[in-house]
Write an enzyme that holds these catalytic residues in place. Structure first.
Site, PDB file in Angstrom:
ATOM      1  N   GLY A 100      36.659  33.349  53.668  1.00 15.28           N
ATOM      2  CA  GLY A 100      35.332  33.563  53.111  1.00 15.28           C
ATOM      3  C   GLY A 100      34.918  32.469  52.152  1.00 15.28           C
ATOM      4  N   ARG A 128      32.533  40.422  57.348  1.00 15.54           N
ATOM      5  CA  ARG A 128      32.154  40.286  55.942  1.00 15.54           C
ATOM      6  C   ARG A 128      30.709  39.818  55.818  1.00 15.54           C
ATOM      7  NH1 ARG A 128      36.930  37.012  52.996  1.00 15.54           N
ATOM      8  NH2 ARG A 128      35.716  37.619  51.170  1.00 15.54           N
ATOM      9  N   ASP A 325      40.897  39.359  42.979  1.00 11.98           N
ATOM     10  CA  ASP A 325      41.825  39.230  44.104  1.00 11.98           C
ATOM     11  C   ASP A 325      43.171  39.888  43.836  1.00 11.98           C
ATOM     12  OD1 ASP A 325      40.125  37.889  45.846  1.00 11.98           O
ATOM     13  OD2 ASP A 325      40.626  35.927  45.009  1.00 11.98           O
ATOM     14  N   ARG A 356      39.496  46.633  50.508  1.00  5.89           N
ATOM     15  CA  ARG A 356      40.801  46.684  49.849  1.00  5.89           C
ATOM     16  C   ARG A 356      41.030  47.979  49.072  1.00  5.89           C
ATOM     17  NH1 ARG A 356      41.153  40.241  48.142  1.00  5.89           N
ATOM     18  NH2 ARG A 356      42.045  39.577  50.145  1.00  5.89           N
TER      19      ARG A 356
END
Length: 443
Positions: A100, A128, A325, A356
């Site tokens: 990404g 995405r 992240d 996630r």
């Protein structure tokens, strides 16, 4: 750049993690080092570059648009740039794999060049949304033909001269900020980004290092970053510090596996990236900095981490942009803490390589960990340091961070944790499993 065939792995405890290791180069900085070097006039040298699939996708795309990029050794690369405004029409689609960052930043670069580029990616990346980048770049004059939902495959028709804009970020995103600044490099006048919540500032630091005229001022509306267009970037020699996101897996693993005593060398400690370390310390982790120094304009230190009992916390939501992240592996740490950890303020996790939040809730629940899912995070009731039950087969969903996070969880589980596919780990940390063998007493 498709992933290889699925690689299933069964993870079981293997004793304390001891010794020292060096994590690969910072992924965010590696992408930007290649891009800015490709826009400089002359030869730049890069050492410590992360050679994962995501960064290699960036290198391949820049080559396709005219930059001369050559690997000269392990982590060592030479780049002869084309100059700002000098990108060429690529002959074929730009294949972004799972990256990404590559996609969004390169969209910014292309937007202010008179070329057309088609961006494609793997199944995960193609799911995405790219609308948050399409919106400001369209305001600057670029035109897009995207798949439904603003997704890949996507065709971008750049424009030169583009129109300078002042753009307020609707969500905290270093990728969107960087895409607008990169488009502003080849745009007459001054392009501004207003950042209500500070995000990682690698683009700003490195653009200044390459000679761009960039100013930052604090305002009641947030940080205002202004870049003067039609810049002339000078070639640089860049040393990429170690990736704090990659270091996070070892910090959590050593914290939860009894008897562990590990030194993680050369970790970048940019204040916009250290949220996980702050959160782990709030939980009681034993992490100390050794030999703090500066590498390539970024603060760096060796991190000494030892096993320690963790206590549940409410994770301060203001840490979210500096650890976005690292939430998956923070969820793993919470699974071993005493009490109920609540980690919220992370809406962005829903649109990463996978969802996630849902992915980690499913994986941890399958391994016997009590989770409550929110729209913006999880609440996790931990074991107080005992092994989690494990004994489940979990899905990585083509997401490298899910695969590595659940590997860490399996290192202190009563029964093995089987991960359905660890192949995506190659996107960011090709040597992860070899390194795990190297620091484990039972390889």
């Amino acid at each position: 750049m498709a992933h290889s065939d699925p690689q299933e792995l069964s993870v079981a405890p293997r004793g304390p993690l001891t010794g020292s290791l060096q994590v690969p180069g910072d992924k965010s900085i590696s992408h930007r080092a290649l891009m800015f070097s490709a826009l400089a006039v002359g030869e730049s040298r890069i050492t410590g570059l992360l050679e994962g699939e995501d960064v290699l996708a960036t290198a391949a795309a820049l080559r396709a648009m005219g930059a001369d990029i050559e690997r000269t050794g392990a982590g060592a690369w030479r780049v002869n740039g084309v100059g700002v405004g000098g990108l060429l029409q690529p002959a074929t689609a730009l294949e972004m794999g799972n990256s990404g960052t590559s996609t969004r930043l390169l969209m910014g670069l292309v937007a202010s060049h008179p070329i057309t580029a088609t961006f494609t990616g793997d199944a995960s990346l193609s799911a995405r949304p790219m609308g948050r980048v399409i919106e400001p770049l369209s305001q600057m004059g670029a035109a897009f033909t995207a798949s439904p939902g603003g997704r890949l495959p996507l065709m971008l028709r750049g424009i030169s001269p583009a129109v300078p804009i002042t753009y307020t970020l609707p969500v905290a995103s270093a990728q969107v900020k960087s895409a607008v600044l990169l488009a502003g490099l080849n745009t007459p006048g001054i392009t501004r980004v207003v950042e209500p919540v500070a995000t990682r500032d690698h683009s700003e630091r490195m653009l200044r290092g390459f000679g761009a005229e960039l100013t930052i001022e604090d305002d009641p509306a947030g940080r205002i970053i202004a870049i003067h267009g039609e810049a002339e970037l000078r070639p640089q020699t860049i040393t990429v510090p170690g990736d704090p996101s990659s270091a996070g897996f070892w910090l959590v693993a050593a914290s939860i596996v009894p008897g562990s005593d590990l030194v993680v060398r050369n970790v970048g400690l940019n204040v916009t990236r250290t949220g996980l370390i702050a959160a782990l310390r709030l939980m009681g982790a034993d992490i100390t900095e050794l030999d703090r120094r500066e590498v390539g304009g970024e603060p760096v230190a060796d991190l000494h981490v030892r096993h320690a009992p963790l206590t549940a916390i409410e994770v301060p939501p203001e840490l979210a942009p500096s650890m976005i992240d690292e939430y998956p592996v923070l969820f793993v740490a919470a699974a071993f803490a005493a009490g109920r950890t609540v980690a919220r303020g992370a809406h962005e996790l829903r649109v990463k390589e996978s969802d996630r939040i849902a992915a980690m809730a499913a994986a941890l629940t399958a391994c016997g960990v009590a989770c409550e899912e929110y729209e913006d995070g999880l609440a996790i009731t931990g074991t107080g340091g005992e092994a989690i039950p494990g004994g489940a087969r979990v899905a990585s969903l083509l997401d490298h961070r899910i695969a590595m996070s659940m590997t860490v969880a399996g290192l202190h589980a009563t029964r093995p944790v089987v991960i359905d596919d660890i192949a995506p780990v190659a996107t960011s940390y090709p040597a992860f499993y070899k390194t795990l063998d190297d620091v484990s007493e039972e390889a």
